[in-house]
Design a protein around this motif. Structure first.
Motif, PDB file in Angstrom:
ATOM      1  N   MET B   1       0.841  -1.198   0.000  1.00  0.00           N
ATOM      2  CA  MET B   1       0.000   0.000   0.000  1.00  0.00           C
ATOM      3  C   MET B   1       0.882   1.256   0.000  1.00  0.00           C
ATOM      4  N   GLN B   2       0.594   2.140  -0.904  1.00  0.00           N
ATOM      5  CA  GLN B   2       1.324   3.409  -0.978  1.00  0.00           C
ATOM      6  C   GLN B   2       0.522   4.478  -0.229  1.00  0.00           C
ATOM      7  N   ASN B   3       1.207   5.537   0.141  1.00  0.00           N
ATOM      8  CA  ASN B   3       0.453   6.648   0.743  1.00  0.00           C
ATOM      9  C   ASN B   3       1.055   7.996   0.359  1.00  0.00           C
ATOM     10  N   ASN B   4       0.216   9.009   0.451  1.00  0.00           N
ATOM     11  CA  ASN B   4       0.612  10.371   0.073  1.00  0.00           C
ATOM     12  C   ASN B   4       0.741  11.282   1.290  1.00  0.00           C
ATOM     13  N   ILE B   5       0.984  10.695   2.431  1.00  0.00           N
ATOM     14  CA  ILE B   5       1.009  11.503   3.660  1.00  0.00           C
ATOM     15  C   ILE B   5       2.163  12.513   3.632  1.00  0.00           C
ATOM     16  N   ALA B   6       3.332  12.056   3.188  1.00  0.00           N
ATOM     17  CA  ALA B   6       4.491  12.971   3.142  1.00  0.00           C
ATOM     18  C   ALA B   6       4.188  14.165   2.233  1.00  0.00           C
ATOM     19  N   LYS B   7       3.516  13.875   1.113  1.00  0.00           N
ATOM     20  CA  LYS B   7       3.185  14.955   0.163  1.00  0.00           C
ATOM     21  C   LYS B   7       2.234  15.972   0.821  1.00  0.00           C
ATOM     22  N   TYR B   8       1.193  15.450   1.458  1.00  0.00           N
ATOM     23  CA  TYR B   8       0.224  16.336   2.120  1.00  0.00           C
ATOM     24  C   TYR B   8       0.894  17.119   3.259  1.00  0.00           C
ATOM     25  N   ARG B   9       1.759  16.433   3.975  1.00  0.00           N
ATOM     26  CA  ARG B   9       2.425  17.075   5.120  1.00  0.00           C
ATOM     27  C   ARG B   9       3.328  18.204   4.651  1.00  0.00           C
ATOM     28  N   LYS B  10       4.069  17.941   3.559  1.00  0.00           N
ATOM     29  CA  LYS B  10       4.979  18.978   3.061  1.00  0.00           C
ATOM     30  C   LYS B  10       4.197  20.157   2.485  1.00  0.00           C
ATOM     31  N   GLU B  11       3.080  19.846   1.854  1.00  0.00           N
ATOM     32  CA  GLU B  11       2.242  20.937   1.323  1.00  0.00           C
ATOM     33  C   GLU B  11       1.703  21.818   2.453  1.00  0.00           C
ATOM     34  N   ILE B  43      -8.294   4.166  12.750  1.00  0.00           N
ATOM     35  CA  ILE B  43      -8.437   5.381  13.583  1.00  0.00           C
ATOM     36  C   ILE B  43      -7.373   6.414  13.210  1.00  0.00           C
ATOM     37  N   ILE B  44      -6.126   5.960  13.112  1.00  0.00           N
ATOM     38  CA  ILE B  44      -5.051   6.897  12.766  1.00  0.00           C
ATOM     39  C   ILE B  44      -5.228   7.409  11.339  1.00  0.00           C
ATOM     40  N   ALA B  45      -5.601   6.511  10.423  1.00  0.00           N
ATOM     41  CA  ALA B  45      -5.823   6.928   9.027  1.00  0.00           C
ATOM     42  C   ALA B  45      -6.904   8.006   8.960  1.00  0.00           C
ATOM     43  N   LEU B  46      -7.985   7.799   9.719  1.00  0.00           N
ATOM     44  CA  LEU B  46      -9.077   8.794   9.726  1.00  0.00           C
ATOM     45  C   LEU B  46      -8.627  10.106  10.359  1.00  0.00           C
ATOM     46  N   LYS B  50      -8.644  13.563   8.428  1.00  0.00           N
ATOM     47  CA  LYS B  50      -9.411  14.688   8.985  1.00  0.00           C
ATOM     48  C   LYS B  50      -8.522  15.916   9.160  1.00  0.00           C
ATOM     49  N   HIS B  51      -7.275  15.655   9.584  1.00  0.00           N
ATOM     50  CA  HIS B  51      -6.359  16.780   9.800  1.00  0.00           C
ATOM     51  C   HIS B  51      -6.062  17.512   8.483  1.00  0.00           C
ATOM     52  N   PHE B  52      -5.920  16.757   7.403  1.00  0.00           N
ATOM     53  CA  PHE B  52      -5.627  17.389   6.103  1.00  0.00           C
ATOM     54  C   PHE B  52      -6.908  17.727   5.334  1.00  0.00           C
ATOM     55  N   ASN B  53      -8.053  17.500   5.989  1.00  0.00           N
ATOM     56  CA  ASN B  53      -9.348  17.814   5.386  1.00  0.00           C
ATOM     57  C   ASN B  53      -9.513  17.117   4.024  1.00  0.00           C
ATOM     58  N   THR B  54      -9.199  15.849   4.018  1.00  0.00           N
ATOM     59  CA  THR B  54      -9.315  15.073   2.783  1.00  0.00           C
ATOM     60  C   THR B  54      -9.871  13.683   3.111  1.00  0.00           C
ATOM     61  N   SER B  55      -9.953  12.829   2.114  1.00  0.00           N
ATOM     62  CA  SER B  55     -10.477  11.480   2.363  1.00  0.00           C
ATOM     63  C   SER B  55      -9.328  10.492   2.583  1.00  0.00           C
ATOM     64  N   VAL B  56      -9.658   9.383   3.207  1.00  0.00           N
ATOM     65  CA  VAL B  56      -8.640   8.346   3.438  1.00  0.00           C
ATOM     66  C   VAL B  56      -8.153   7.780   2.094  1.00  0.00           C
ATOM     67  N   GLU B  57      -9.079   7.677   1.139  1.00  0.00           N
ATOM     68  CA  GLU B  57      -8.725   7.122  -0.183  1.00  0.00           C
ATOM     69  C   GLU B  57      -7.683   7.975  -0.903  1.00  0.00           C
ATOM     70  N   SER B  58      -7.701   9.265  -0.641  1.00  0.00           N
ATOM     71  CA  SER B  58      -6.703  10.115  -1.309  1.00  0.00           C
ATOM     72  C   SER B  58      -5.337  10.021  -0.614  1.00  0.00           C
ATOM     73  N   LEU B  59      -5.348   9.571   0.631  1.00  0.00           N
ATOM     74  CA  LEU B  59      -4.079   9.434   1.367  1.00  0.00           C
ATOM     75  C   LEU B  59      -3.427   8.070   1.117  1.00  0.00           C
ATOM     76  N   PHE B  60      -4.267   7.037   1.066  1.00  0.00           N
ATOM     77  CA  PHE B  60      -3.740   5.675   0.924  1.00  0.00           C
ATOM     78  C   PHE B  60      -4.204   5.066  -0.401  1.00  0.00           C
ATOM     79  N   VAL B  61      -3.251   4.471  -1.101  1.00  0.00           N
ATOM     80  CA  VAL B  61      -3.572   3.873  -2.406  1.00  0.00           C
ATOM     81  C   VAL B  61      -3.166   2.398  -2.368  1.00  0.00           C
TER      82      VAL B  61
END
Lengths: 143, 66
Positions: B1-11, B43-46, B50-61
């Motif tokens: 599973m890939q994720n975009n958390i680093a991208k969202y965090r840096k943005e 829980i952590i994924a949600l 929620k913190h980035f105001n986006t959906s879980v699907e956009s964070l985890f692929v």
């Protein structure tokens, strides 16, 4: 759950890692010493005893300086999910290492041409378990 | 599973510690999730979503192997 609790748990994990590793090394050194020094005269035992005593004093000072509440030492699980997971994994690694050592001693023990006491073997198993627990946590806790 | 958390965090110009503080987890949790060494609970994924105001699907692929 406060963020301060999580940070305390992270620090507590760090303390656990280094105490486990050092205690494991001390236990294995004790085993090696008793294996190579079969004729244990009082002078040698005194030196080893003083060395272990010195180590225990340092650990106690380290524990006191850590300043963690006493209940942390008796809690069953970490509150933080990641710390709890790596702690569980470390126990699995420890169990595998223990079984591996038991099997090794069972099959190859007779090939060691030296008398080993039950106490030495107990310290050996304890040392292996502590070392594997500490090493596993250290490896999983890397960035 | 890939994720975009680093991208969202840096943005969002956040450090790993700041994100960890915001969702009440350890910094190592964020670090290992970002490097795909640890799969977080729902829980952590949600919480992250929620913190980035986006959906879980956009964070985890999901990968093909998942």
């Amino acid at each position: 759950m406060k963020q301060q609790d999580i940070k305390t748990e992270e620090q507590f994990m760090g303390q656990n890692i280094w105490i486990s590793l050092s205690a494991g090394i001390v236990c294995l050194l004790l085993c090696v010493y008793s294996l190579i020094k079969q004729d244990q005269h009082i002078g040698g035992l005194l030196t080893v005893g003083m060395g272990v005593f010195f180590y225990v004093v340092i650990v106690i000072i380290y524990l006191i300086k850590g300043g963690f509440p006493l209940k942390m030492y008796f809690q069953y699980a970490y509150k933080d999910e990641f710390l709890n997971t790596i702690d569980t994994n470390a126990y699995k690694h420890l169990s595998f290492a223990f079984v591996f050592c038991l099997l090794g001693v069972f099959y190859k023990g007779d090939e060691i041409a030296s008398e080993v006491s039950h106490a030495t073997m107990a310290i050996f198993y304890l040392g292996i378990m502590l070392l594997v627990y500490g090493a596993s946590l250290l490896w999983q806790n890397r960035d | 599973m890939q994720n975009n958390i680093a991208k969202y965090r840096k943005e969002a110009r956040l450090s790993q510690q700041e994100l960890a503080d915001a969702i009440n987890v350890s910094r190592k949790t964020i670090s290992t999730v970002e490097t795909n060494r640890f799969t977080p609970s729902v829980i952590i994924a949600l919480k992250i979503a929620k913190h980035f105001n986006t959906s879980v699907e956009s964070l985890f692929v999901l990968d093909e192997n998942d």
